[in-house]
Motif scaffolding. Structure first.
Motif, mmCIF file in Angstrom:
data_model
loop_
_atom_site.group_PDB
_atom_site.id
_atom_site.type_symbol
_atom_site.label_atom_id
_atom_site.label_comp_id
_atom_site.label_asym_id
_atom_site.label_seq_id
_atom_site.Cartn_x
_atom_site.Cartn_y
_atom_site.Cartn_z
ATOM 1 N N UNK A 173 1.190 -1.480 -0.276
ATOM 2 C CA UNK A 173 -0.217 -0.061 -0.332
ATOM 3 C C UNK A 173 0.675 1.126 -0.247
ATOM 4 N N UNK A 174 0.659 2.296 -0.706
ATOM 5 C CA UNK A 174 1.685 3.547 -0.382
ATOM 6 C C UNK A 174 1.265 4.387 0.796
ATOM 7 N N UNK A 175 2.042 4.958 0.786
ATOM 8 C CA UNK A 175 2.525 5.543 2.124
ATOM 9 C C UNK A 175 1.241 7.138 2.237
ATOM 10 N N UNK A 176 0.188 7.131 3.063
ATOM 11 C CA UNK A 176 -0.619 8.043 3.075
ATOM 12 C C UNK A 176 -2.158 7.555 2.374
ATOM 13 N N UNK A 177 -2.649 6.636 1.407
ATOM 14 C CA UNK A 177 -3.362 5.699 0.867
ATOM 15 C C UNK A 177 -4.696 5.276 1.679
ATOM 16 N N UNK A 178 -5.555 5.090 0.908
ATOM 17 C CA UNK A 178 -6.590 4.710 2.315
ATOM 18 C C UNK A 178 -6.718 3.390 1.502
ATOM 19 N N UNK B 42 1.060 6.539 -12.245
ATOM 20 C CA UNK B 42 0.901 6.942 -10.874
ATOM 21 C C UNK B 42 1.001 5.955 -9.521
ATOM 22 N N UNK B 43 2.282 5.395 -8.600
ATOM 23 C CA UNK B 43 2.143 4.642 -7.533
ATOM 24 C C UNK B 43 0.717 5.483 -7.023
ATOM 25 N N UNK B 44 0.164 6.114 -6.728
ATOM 26 C CA UNK B 44 -1.702 6.768 -6.083
ATOM 27 C C UNK B 44 -2.723 6.566 -7.078
ATOM 28 N N UNK B 45 -2.534 6.470 -8.057
ATOM 29 C CA UNK B 45 -3.464 5.927 -8.642
ATOM 30 C C UNK B 45 -4.825 5.370 -8.179
ATOM 31 N N UNK B 46 -6.009 5.812 -8.642
ATOM 32 C CA UNK B 46 -6.713 4.813 -8.181
ATOM 33 C C UNK B 46 -7.160 3.613 -8.513
ATOM 34 N N UNK B 47 -6.817 3.417 -10.066
ATOM 35 C CA UNK B 47 -7.255 2.024 -10.924
ATOM 36 C C UNK B 47 -5.746 0.788 -10.176
ATOM 37 N N UNK B 48 -4.740 1.672 -9.989
ATOM 38 C CA UNK B 48 -3.807 0.540 -8.667
ATOM 39 C C UNK B 48 -3.652 -0.864 -9.827
ATOM 40 N N UNK B 49 -3.255 -1.870 -9.393
ATOM 41 C CA UNK B 49 -2.898 -3.132 -10.169
ATOM 42 C C UNK B 49 -4.525 -3.513 -11.146
ATOM 43 N N UNK B 50 -5.069 -2.646 -11.261
ATOM 44 C CA UNK B 50 -6.556 -3.609 -11.284
ATOM 45 C C UNK B 50 -5.888 -3.630 -13.199
ATOM 46 N N UNK B 51 -5.529 -2.784 -14.363
ATOM 47 C CA UNK B 51 -5.920 -2.620 -15.575
ATOM 48 C C UNK B 51 -4.660 -3.595 -15.910
ATOM 49 N N UNK B 52 -3.797 -4.230 -14.469
ATOM 50 C CA UNK B 52 -2.621 -4.630 -15.297
ATOM 51 C C UNK B 52 -2.770 -6.189 -16.609
ATOM 52 N N UNK B 53 -2.021 -6.467 -17.114
ATOM 53 C CA UNK B 53 -2.152 -7.682 -18.241
ATOM 54 C C UNK B 53 -2.646 -8.806 -17.963
ATOM 55 N N UNK B 54 -3.676 -9.708 -18.674
ATOM 56 C CA UNK B 54 -4.546 -10.873 -17.751
ATOM 57 C C UNK B 54 -5.302 -10.449 -16.882
ATOM 58 N N UNK B 55 -5.589 -9.059 -16.317
ATOM 59 C CA UNK B 55 -7.077 -9.236 -15.742
ATOM 60 C C UNK B 55 -8.076 -8.571 -16.248
ATOM 61 N N UNK B 56 -9.311 -9.249 -15.544
ATOM 62 C CA UNK B 56 -10.125 -10.560 -16.208
ATOM 63 C C UNK B 56 -11.165 -8.555 -15.010
ATOM 64 N N UNK B 57 -11.308 -7.895 -16.259
ATOM 65 C CA UNK B 57 -12.038 -6.858 -15.064
ATOM 66 C C UNK B 57 -13.904 -6.398 -15.899
#
Lengths: 197, 238
Positions: A173-178, B42-57
């Motif tokens: 988890x990123x620091x400061x994240x929710x 960006x590391x704080x993207x709200x998508x996070x790892x959800x759009x990584x290859x092979x993921x069913x979304x």
């Protein structure tokens, strides 16, 4: 179309990443309006960078001499090498002030779909460094993407049999994240990589 | 411009602008869709790892002129084990690369989607080896309408002595027929391929080490011939 030299500068600037025709025009006219010495300093900085900067003969970071400043630093722990994709990644890791070893720039990451295999990356050069430098640990700091993960797994497969400890940067988890917004993959990894308090 | 809902498997993605990515997905209803995920690098993207290859979304998309923009993503199946094994990554890469090559934009591709989903599920369940890729490629050829003839000669229809294979001709060739460019096969390969073409990906029959490598080579060359492109994922790691 503007007068020759102005248009030429606009054309060159618009070839830079993230710079469109309009931004290039704005930058060109800004350079026309500043002191002549300021514009010259920029021009000299660009040509100096191209003329003087080369690739470090050991880690493939950018360097002004045969070896980069990190490789020349005698206080560095030479038994530890952090493997990164690009020279820019070294700067980010150096900013943490937590790492005192050396680096190795691979020049990208394994991407079978895009035709980038082990032959296109600097794995052989890393292998050649093991014995002369007495490397005991490789810290894989490739991006936490499928390509970065594949690269890490490849390094583990090739280098562990050489008796080298291979570790990977933790992801979580990123620091400061929710926690609410964490995705399944990241949260899963954070759980696997949890640490005792 | 409208907002729409869709589900898809991530085929590939590439950097776009400062922190965005173009994400190419395979949707059962809309075929190949090209989208933009803003700020995903960006590391704080709200998508996070959800759009990584092979993921069913499951996606919510804002339709654009050229590319749709992803506004929400929920993971249906993350396939986490795929990412922890190099052989699985290469196999999954081959599957998505082949699916990407045949998928069309704005065209329903339910069979292709289900095939890819089953292939990834088989890998996630621990199914490995060359036979899985062979079976997947043969089924993919069937989905796009170029399934090779494996149980009878493509030239005369004979059922015995199928010891050669014609990539351009579309399948097995018997000893009596003369077809230019046909390659000689090891005994039993055509039967082996026929079994894999019909087998369920999740429960493949036990592999035969003598035949697996050559069978995969035939399936791969056949698909490459008909797609008119190389499958990079397999080539670069060899």
């Amino acid at each position: 179309m503007f007068e020759g030299p102005v248009q030429r500068l606009i054309d060159e600037l618009s070839r830079l990443p993230g710079i469109g025709a309009k931004s290039a025009q704005r930058l060109a006219f800004h350079l026309l309006s500043v002191e002549e010495a300021d514009a010259h300093r920029l021009a000299v900085a660009i040509t100096d960078m191209r003329d003087q900067i080369k690739t470090c003969g050991r880690c493939f970071n950018v360097a002004a001499e045969e070896f980069c400043s990190i490789c020349r630093d005698q206080r560095r722990d030479i038994s530890m090498v952090c493997v990164v994709e690009r020279p820019q990644d070294i700067i980010v890791l150096e900013r943490t002030q937590e790492y005192r070893g050396r680096y190795h720039v691979l020049g990208g990451s394994l991407s079978p779909i895009n035709g980038i295999g082990p032959g296109q990356l600097r794995f052989d050069e890393l292998m050649d460094r093991l014995e002369p430098e007495g490397i005991e640990e490789l810290i894989v700091a490739t991006n936490p993407t499928i390509e970065g993960d594949a690269t890490a797994m490849y390094i583990a497969r090739e280098f562990k049999p050489q008796g080298v400890k291979v570790t990977r940067l933790a992801s979580g988890l990123p620091v400061g994240g929710d926690l609410d917004y964490a995705d399944e993959l990241t949260l899963g990894r954070a759980l696997i990589g949890r640490s005792e308090l | 411009m409208a907002i729409r809902h869709d589900q898809a498997i991530v085929l590939r993605s590439y950097p776009f602008g400062e922190a965005d990515r173009v994400v190419v997905l395979l949707s059962p209803n809309n075929g190949k869709i090209r989208t933009v995920a803003k700020g995903v690098r960006k590391t704080k993207s709200r998508f996070g790892g959800r759009l990584e290859h092979f993921t069913h979304v499951d996606l919510v998309l804002y339709e654009g002129r050229n590319l749709d923009t992803i506004t929400q993503v929920a993971v249906i199946e993350p396939f986490p084990r795929l990412r922890s094994d190099l052989d699985a990554v290469i196999a999954a890469g081959t599957m998505v690369e082949a699916a990407d090559a045949v998928a069309q934009e704005e065209e329903s591709s339910i069979r292709l989607f289900l095939l890819l989903q089953r292939g990834l599920k088989a890998l996630e369940a621990g199914e490995r080896g060359q036979d899985l890729i062979t079976s997947f490629l043969l089924k993919l050829a069937d989905v796009v309408g170029v399934a090779p003839s494996l149980t009878q000669c493509v030239s005369c229809g004979r059922l015995e002595d199928l010891h050669r294979f014609s990539f351009g001709g579309g399948g097995a060739i018997c000893d009596r027929c003369q077809v230019e460019g046909a390659v000689r096969l090891r005994d039993g390969i055509t039967d082996y391929l026929a079994v894999l073409a019909d087998a369920e990906l999740m429960s493949l029959p036990p592999g035969d080490d003598r035949l697996s490598g050559e069978a995969r080579g035939i399936a791969r060359r056949f698909v490459e011939y008909h797609l008119d492109r190389k499958l990079n994922s397999l080539a670069v790691m060899e």
